[in-house]
Design a protein around this motif. Structure first.
Motif, PDB file in Angstrom:
ATOM      1  N   GLY A 158      -8.096 -26.316 -69.217  1.00  0.00           N
ATOM      2  CA  GLY A 158      -8.267 -27.724 -68.864  1.00  0.00           C
ATOM      3  C   GLY A 158      -7.200 -28.236 -67.931  1.00  0.00           C
ATOM      4  N   ALA A 159      -6.579 -27.322 -67.154  1.00  0.00           N
ATOM      5  CA  ALA A 159      -5.470 -27.735 -66.283  1.00  0.00           C
ATOM      6  C   ALA A 159      -5.889 -28.792 -65.270  1.00  0.00           C
ATOM      7  N   ALA A 160      -7.102 -28.691 -64.750  1.00  0.00           N
ATOM      8  CA  ALA A 160      -7.561 -29.678 -63.769  1.00  0.00           C
ATOM      9  C   ALA A 160      -7.615 -31.069 -64.386  1.00  0.00           C
ATOM     10  N   GLU A 161      -8.125 -31.158 -65.607  1.00  0.00           N
ATOM     11  CA  GLU A 161      -8.182 -32.453 -66.289  1.00  0.00           C
ATOM     12  C   GLU A 161      -6.783 -32.953 -66.628  1.00  0.00           C
ATOM     13  N   VAL A 162      -5.917 -32.034 -67.081  1.00  0.00           N
ATOM     14  CA  VAL A 162      -4.538 -32.425 -67.397  1.00  0.00           C
ATOM     15  C   VAL A 162      -3.838 -32.941 -66.146  1.00  0.00           C
ATOM     16  N   ARG A 163      -4.057 -32.297 -65.020  1.00  0.00           N
ATOM     17  CA  ARG A 163      -3.450 -32.732 -63.761  1.00  0.00           C
ATOM     18  C   ARG A 163      -3.877 -34.157 -63.412  1.00  0.00           C
ATOM     19  N   GLU A 164      -5.138 -34.460 -63.594  1.00  0.00           N
ATOM     20  CA  GLU A 164      -5.611 -35.816 -63.299  1.00  0.00           C
ATOM     21  C   GLU A 164      -5.030 -36.832 -64.274  1.00  0.00           C
ATOM     22  N   ARG A 165      -4.900 -36.452 -65.523  1.00  0.00           N
ATOM     23  CA  ARG A 165      -4.302 -37.366 -66.501  1.00  0.00           C
ATOM     24  C   ARG A 165      -2.816 -37.568 -66.213  1.00  0.00           C
ATOM     25  N   LEU A 166      -2.145 -36.534 -65.745  1.00  0.00           N
ATOM     26  CA  LEU A 166      -0.743 -36.685 -65.348  1.00  0.00           C
ATOM     27  C   LEU A 166      -0.616 -37.642 -64.171  1.00  0.00           C
ATOM     28  N   ARG A 205       0.067 -21.837 -67.153  1.00  0.00           N
ATOM     29  CA  ARG A 205      -1.372 -21.689 -67.371  1.00  0.00           C
ATOM     30  C   ARG A 205      -1.766 -22.469 -68.615  1.00  0.00           C
ATOM     31  N   LEU A 206      -2.832 -23.229 -68.515  1.00  0.00           N
ATOM     32  CA  LEU A 206      -3.369 -23.939 -69.665  1.00  0.00           C
ATOM     33  C   LEU A 206      -4.831 -24.241 -69.417  1.00  0.00           C
ATOM     34  N   GLY A 239      11.219 -26.818 -72.694  1.00  0.00           N
ATOM     35  CA  GLY A 239      10.309 -27.888 -73.094  1.00  0.00           C
ATOM     36  C   GLY A 239       8.860 -27.458 -73.049  1.00  0.00           C
ATOM     37  N   LEU A 240       8.494 -26.698 -72.035  1.00  0.00           N
ATOM     38  CA  LEU A 240       7.114 -26.243 -71.919  1.00  0.00           C
ATOM     39  C   LEU A 240       6.747 -25.273 -73.034  1.00  0.00           C
ATOM     40  N   ARG A 241       7.722 -24.503 -73.496  1.00  0.00           N
ATOM     41  CA  ARG A 241       7.448 -23.545 -74.570  1.00  0.00           C
ATOM     42  C   ARG A 241       7.049 -24.247 -75.870  1.00  0.00           C
ATOM     43  N   GLU A 242       7.377 -25.522 -76.006  1.00  0.00           N
ATOM     44  CA  GLU A 242       7.050 -26.267 -77.215  1.00  0.00           C
ATOM     45  C   GLU A 242       5.554 -26.556 -77.329  1.00  0.00           C
ATOM     46  N   PHE A 243       4.839 -26.406 -76.234  1.00  0.00           N
ATOM     47  CA  PHE A 243       3.403 -26.677 -76.246  1.00  0.00           C
ATOM     48  C   PHE A 243       2.641 -25.366 -76.443  1.00  0.00           C
ATOM     49  N   THR A 244       1.900 -25.282 -77.523  1.00  0.00           N
ATOM     50  CA  THR A 244       1.143 -24.059 -77.789  1.00  0.00           C
ATOM     51  C   THR A 244       0.050 -23.837 -76.747  1.00  0.00           C
ATOM     52  N   GLU A 245      -0.372 -24.917 -76.079  1.00  0.00           N
ATOM     53  CA  GLU A 245      -1.443 -24.796 -75.088  1.00  0.00           C
ATOM     54  C   GLU A 245      -0.962 -24.246 -73.743  1.00  0.00           C
ATOM     55  N   VAL A 246       0.364 -24.191 -73.574  1.00  0.00           N
ATOM     56  CA  VAL A 246       0.927 -23.874 -72.263  1.00  0.00           C
ATOM     57  C   VAL A 246       1.559 -22.490 -72.273  1.00  0.00           C
ATOM     58  N   ARG A 247       1.244 -21.688 -71.267  1.00  0.00           N
ATOM     59  CA  ARG A 247       1.897 -20.399 -71.071  1.00  0.00           C
ATOM     60  C   ARG A 247       2.675 -20.454 -69.764  1.00  0.00           C
ATOM     61  N   PHE A 305      -4.528 -20.914 -54.545  1.00  0.00           N
ATOM     62  CA  PHE A 305      -3.809 -19.654 -54.345  1.00  0.00           C
ATOM     63  C   PHE A 305      -4.701 -18.477 -54.749  1.00  0.00           C
ATOM     64  N   PRO A 306      -4.983 -17.537 -53.844  1.00  0.00           N
ATOM     65  CA  PRO A 306      -5.720 -16.340 -54.258  1.00  0.00           C
ATOM     66  C   PRO A 306      -5.020 -15.648 -55.428  1.00  0.00           C
ATOM     67  N   GLY A 307      -5.814 -15.284 -56.423  1.00  0.00           N
ATOM     68  CA  GLY A 307      -5.261 -14.665 -57.619  1.00  0.00           C
ATOM     69  C   GLY A 307      -5.081 -15.623 -58.766  1.00  0.00           C
ATOM     70  N   LEU A 308      -5.177 -16.919 -58.488  1.00  0.00           N
ATOM     71  CA  LEU A 308      -5.101 -17.926 -59.542  1.00  0.00           C
ATOM     72  C   LEU A 308      -6.443 -18.649 -59.634  1.00  0.00           C
ATOM     73  N   GLY A 309      -6.545 -19.550 -60.594  1.00  0.00           N
ATOM     74  CA  GLY A 309      -7.770 -20.317 -60.783  1.00  0.00           C
ATOM     75  C   GLY A 309      -7.467 -21.718 -61.241  1.00  0.00           C
ATOM     76  N   THR A 310      -8.463 -22.396 -61.735  1.00  0.00           N
ATOM     77  CA  THR A 310      -8.314 -23.812 -62.088  1.00  0.00           C
ATOM     78  C   THR A 310      -7.443 -24.034 -63.318  1.00  0.00           C
ATOM     79  N   GLN A 311      -7.095 -22.964 -64.026  1.00  0.00           N
ATOM     80  CA  GLN A 311      -6.279 -23.119 -65.238  1.00  0.00           C
ATOM     81  C   GLN A 311      -4.776 -23.052 -64.959  1.00  0.00           C
ATOM     82  N   TRP A 312      -4.395 -23.039 -63.669  1.00  0.00           N
ATOM     83  CA  TRP A 312      -2.986 -22.895 -63.312  1.00  0.00           C
ATOM     84  C   TRP A 312      -2.444 -24.160 -62.655  1.00  0.00           C
TER      85      TRP A 312
END
Length: 362
Positions: free
Chosen positions: A304-312, A301-302, A280-288, A325-332
């Motif tokens: 605007g992940a922080a904004e998407v998380r709040e909208r969810l 990874r996408l 299902g996630l593969r259907e979204f071009t914005e999502v890796r 998590f060290p090694g990741l950022g706000t897009q995860w």
């Protein structure tokens, strides 16, 4: 292949909140929980009954011998190689306080409690940060030769990467403690690539948790498996009676053949449900999606992940932020695997959240 980077980072935890965990995403809110990796609809009724039956023994001090023997038998080990702990989190503290280490290394991204415990014990921690461009695969050569304690998760939280046992074995050497966090290994069908039960790897310490598969986060029960002399050192750092009688009853029950069969069946269901989520996630071009995912969760990874998380959240779903998590950022984001019906509802909510974000940013 991109080379993982070594980051000394001896001055502190940097910008990452190492004490942030998924439960903070759902605390005080009525949300469908995709932030915490505890298997849904647990503990089962039979396990609740076993725990409840232990309450009649609360006047007596806990006796961990039967549960310890049960864990040892489950892994084909002598009891001298097993230590019961108040969850894997206590085991990380014991490792940090009781085992000699001058040059500890933590392989990231992974569960942040090992590094937090090492820092709290006064250690300067070096990080080996795996590359997202390589889907967080581990090259043993990236770990400094002088590291005398190395911590790695398998399968790793939050990446859901399952490192081959043969790769992890290359991290072991005389004079080094190799700590492998297998808290999610029982969610892997057949527990392939597990090192728990191996006695031929020098310095190996394997940590397990009963929290995730059995829904016992509030009970706090896990265990460490290592050489007898290492177990003795860890045990000496524990307070008396560190594991409660109800937790011991749960540990013993979860080692029985019926429980192991149930856990194995759950792992197979998780694999099927995870495949449905990933598809299902593969259907979204914005999502890796980080693939192949092997745990009871997936990392995505996408932008605007922080904004998407709040909208969810506004749509009734909690997802785990990745930037702690060290090694990741706000897009995860990390997403727990749930049943097909829940996943379908989540994917609809994700579609709505992404559409809303696109409309706002135009």
């Amino acid at each position: 292949m991109h080379t993982p980077t070594e980051r000394p980072d001896a001055t502190g935890a940097g910008t990452h909140d190492l004490r942030h965990h998924g439960d903070a995403e759902v605390r005080g809110r009525d949300l469908t929980d995709l932030a915490v990796n505890v298997r849904a609809d647990t503990p089962p009724a039979w396990l609740k009954a076993r725990i409840a039956a232990s309450l009649g023994t609360l006047a007596a001090y806990p006796d961990g011998r039967p549960a310890r023997a049960a864990v040892a038998a489950r892994h084909g080990l002598p009891v001298e190689r097993v230590l019961l702990t108040a969850g894997a989190a206590e085991a990380f503290v014991l490792v940090a306080r009781a085992l000699p280490a001058c040059r500890p290394v933590v392989i990231h991204p992974q569960f942040t409690e090992p590094e937090s415990a090492l820092r709290a014990a006064g250690h300067e921690v070096r990080r080996v940060v795996l590359s997202a461009e390589d889907d967080f695969r581990l090259d043993p050569a990236a770990v400094p030769e002088d590291a005398d304690l190395v911590v790695v998760g398998n399968p790793t939280n939050p990446t859901s990467v399952l490192h081959p046992a043969a790769v992890l074995e290359k991290l072991a050497r005389p004079g080094r403690t190799l700590v492998v966090d297998e808290a999610f290994m029982d969610a892997v069908p057949g527990e392939r690539e597990a090192l728990c039960g191996r006695t031929d790897i020098p310095g190996l310490v394997v940590l397990r948790s009963l929290t995730k598969t059995w829904g016992l986060a509030g009970l706090r029960i896990g265990y460490a498996v290592a050489a007898p002399e290492t177990i003795r050192a860890l045990e000496e750092a524990q307070p008396l009676w560190p594991v409660s009688s109800p937790a011991l009853a749960a540990a013993e029950a979860c080692m029985e053949p019926r429980a192991l069969a149930e856990a194995a069946a759950a792992a197979e269901r998780i694999a099927v449900d995870r495949d449905h989520l990933v598809a299902g996630l593969r259907e979204f071009t914005e999502v890796r999606v980080v693939e192949p995912a092997e745990g009871s969760f997936v990392l995505v990874r996408l932008e605007g992940a922080a904004e998407v998380r709040e909208r969810l959240r506004a749509l009734g779903f909690a997802a785990r932020r990745g930037d702690t998590f060290p090694g990741l950022g706000t897009q995860w984001l990390r997403l727990a695997v749930r049943d097909r019906t829940t996943t379908n509802r989540f994917l609809q909510a994700l579609d709505q959240a992404l559409q809303t974000l696109t409309a706002v940013t135009r």
